[in-house]
Design a protein around this motif. Structure first.
Motif, mmCIF file in Angstrom:
data_model
loop_
_atom_site.group_PDB
_atom_site.id
_atom_site.type_symbol
_atom_site.label_atom_id
_atom_site.label_comp_id
_atom_site.label_asym_id
_atom_site.label_seq_id
_atom_site.Cartn_x
_atom_site.Cartn_y
_atom_site.Cartn_z
ATOM 1 N N ALA A 252 0.815 -1.212 0.000
ATOM 2 C CA ALA A 252 0.000 0.000 0.000
ATOM 3 C C ALA A 252 0.849 1.263 0.000
ATOM 4 O O ALA A 252 0.564 2.222 -0.730
ATOM 5 N N HIS A 253 1.927 1.281 0.795
ATOM 6 C CA HIS A 253 2.714 2.502 0.920
ATOM 7 C C HIS A 253 3.500 2.837 -0.357
ATOM 8 O O HIS A 253 3.985 3.963 -0.505
ATOM 9 N N GLU A 254 3.596 1.887 -1.292
ATOM 10 C CA GLU A 254 4.319 2.141 -2.533
ATOM 11 C C GLU A 254 3.474 2.869 -3.586
ATOM 12 O O GLU A 254 4.028 3.435 -4.539
ATOM 13 N N TRP A 255 2.171 2.845 -3.443
ATOM 14 C CA TRP A 255 1.306 3.336 -4.504
ATOM 15 C C TRP A 255 1.426 4.836 -4.795
ATOM 16 O O TRP A 255 1.398 5.239 -5.960
ATOM 17 N N PRO A 256 1.570 5.707 -3.794
ATOM 18 C CA PRO A 256 1.699 7.128 -4.150
ATOM 19 C C PRO A 256 2.855 7.400 -5.107
ATOM 20 O O PRO A 256 2.688 8.116 -6.107
ATOM 21 N N ALA A 257 4.025 6.820 -4.846
ATOM 22 C CA ALA A 257 5.182 7.046 -5.722
ATOM 23 C C ALA A 257 4.985 6.371 -7.078
ATOM 24 O O ALA A 257 5.375 6.924 -8.120
ATOM 25 N N LEU A 258 4.374 5.182 -7.092
ATOM 26 C CA LEU A 258 4.163 4.486 -8.363
ATOM 27 C C LEU A 258 3.210 5.260 -9.279
ATOM 28 O O LEU A 258 3.462 5.395 -10.482
#
Length: 321
Positions: free
Chosen positions: A283-289
């Protein structure tokens, strides 16, 4: 033009979707053979022969690969015998000028043994195993639904690379993306993973298209256009549809035999066409992706979608002509 046979594999919707894209460009009568249910509507001059399944029941000890010579020919399976009998009977009753096989090594060999020239559809990944090499060697043409040089082209000297085949080829964009809209194409995504991704990106609106009857969109063209970012697997039809829409995308290849989607993911990375991750991100990777995907300027013309369905039809029509 004569008569064309067309075998459609029952796994997923991609093989049927590819047929629907190519069929309008292919003149003459077509007889479709598949274990899929007959669609509610068929193109003109098209008939459907429903085949029994050959992957149900207990196949333990049935030696379906024939010691590695084939992919699926289980001993003692009545459905397997009936499906081959249906194809054989149809060829015995009518003269087929050509037969498209998408995809089955065993059907390709059966049809060729019955004296009908074949067009075998190939897919990405490592297809150097004995069954694939046998099917490709027996084919009059091997049709590749990807652009020239995208994947290794040594599978057969008869290989024809026509470009990515999309059902949306020829459609014009008439809707601009909505800021913050994320479209997830296809099933295979856990509801909890989707909810976690949406919670981690509160400025976005996530939409799931496919997977269940409640989220299925028969014609997702508008949804593709409205999405600022599309999240999808690396299937051939999905990637071609993204190319047709000029989409910015996050691609998560799904596990498939012969590393089919992994191979496509590597190409998309190398050509800077999409952000590719090996598995569904935390979940925490989605903003940057999503930010990386928004910043892409993909040159989807590399995928050769424009005219690909017609090029495929022309390749098919040349066989047995």
């Amino acid at each position: 033009m004569g008569l064309t046979g067309w075998y459609i594999h029952h796994h997923g919707a991609g093989h049927l979707t590819r047929f629907r894209a190519v069929r309008p460009h292919l003149p003459g009568d077509v007889v479709v053979f598949s274990s899929l249910p007959q669609p509610e509507s068929l193109p003109a001059a098209t008939t459907w022969v429903h085949l029994d399944r050959d992957d149900d029941g207990d196949t333990a000890g049935a030696d379906p690969t024939v010691g590695g010579l084939l992919h699926w020919a289980p001993l003692g399976h009545a459905g397997h015998a009936r499906r081959f009998a249906a194809i054989t009977g149809a060829i015995a009753d009518r003269r087929f000028d050509r037969f498209v096989v998408d995809v089955s090594v065993e059907v390709a060999l059966l049809v060729r043994l019955l004296g009908v020239p074949t067009v075998v559809v190939t897919q990405p990944g490592d297809r150097s195993d004995t069954p694939h090499r046998l099917a490709y060697a027996s084919a009059t043409r091997v049709l590749a639904p990807w652009p020239v040089g995208v994947h290794a082209s040594s599978v057969a000297p008869t290989l024809v690379e026509v470009g990515g085949i999309s059902r949306f080829d020829g459609r014009e964009r008439d809707v601009e993306p909505d800021p913050g809209r994320v479209l997830v194409l296809g099933g295979g995504v856990a509801g909890s993973d989707l909810a976690s991704a949406a919670a981690a990106t509160p400025e976005t609106q996530w939409q799931l298209a496919g997977g269940t009857a409640s989220t299925w969109i028969e014609d997702p063209w508008e949804a593709l256009q409205r999405a600022e970012v599309v999240v999808a697997a690396a299937g051939q039809n999905s990637v071609a549809d993204l190319a047709a829409a000029g989409a910015r995308a996050v691609i998560v290849p799904q596990p498939r035999p012969f590393d089919e989607q992994v191979a496509t993911g590597r190409v998309l990375t190398d050509r800077r066409l999409a952000v590719v991750r090996p598995a569904w991100p935390a979940a925490h990777e989605w903003p940057a992706l999503l930010e990386r995907a928004r910043s892409l300027r993909p040159d989807w013309s590399q995928w050769g979608v424009t005219g690909a369905a017609k090029r495929a039809a022309d390749t098919i029509a040349q066989v047995g002509a």
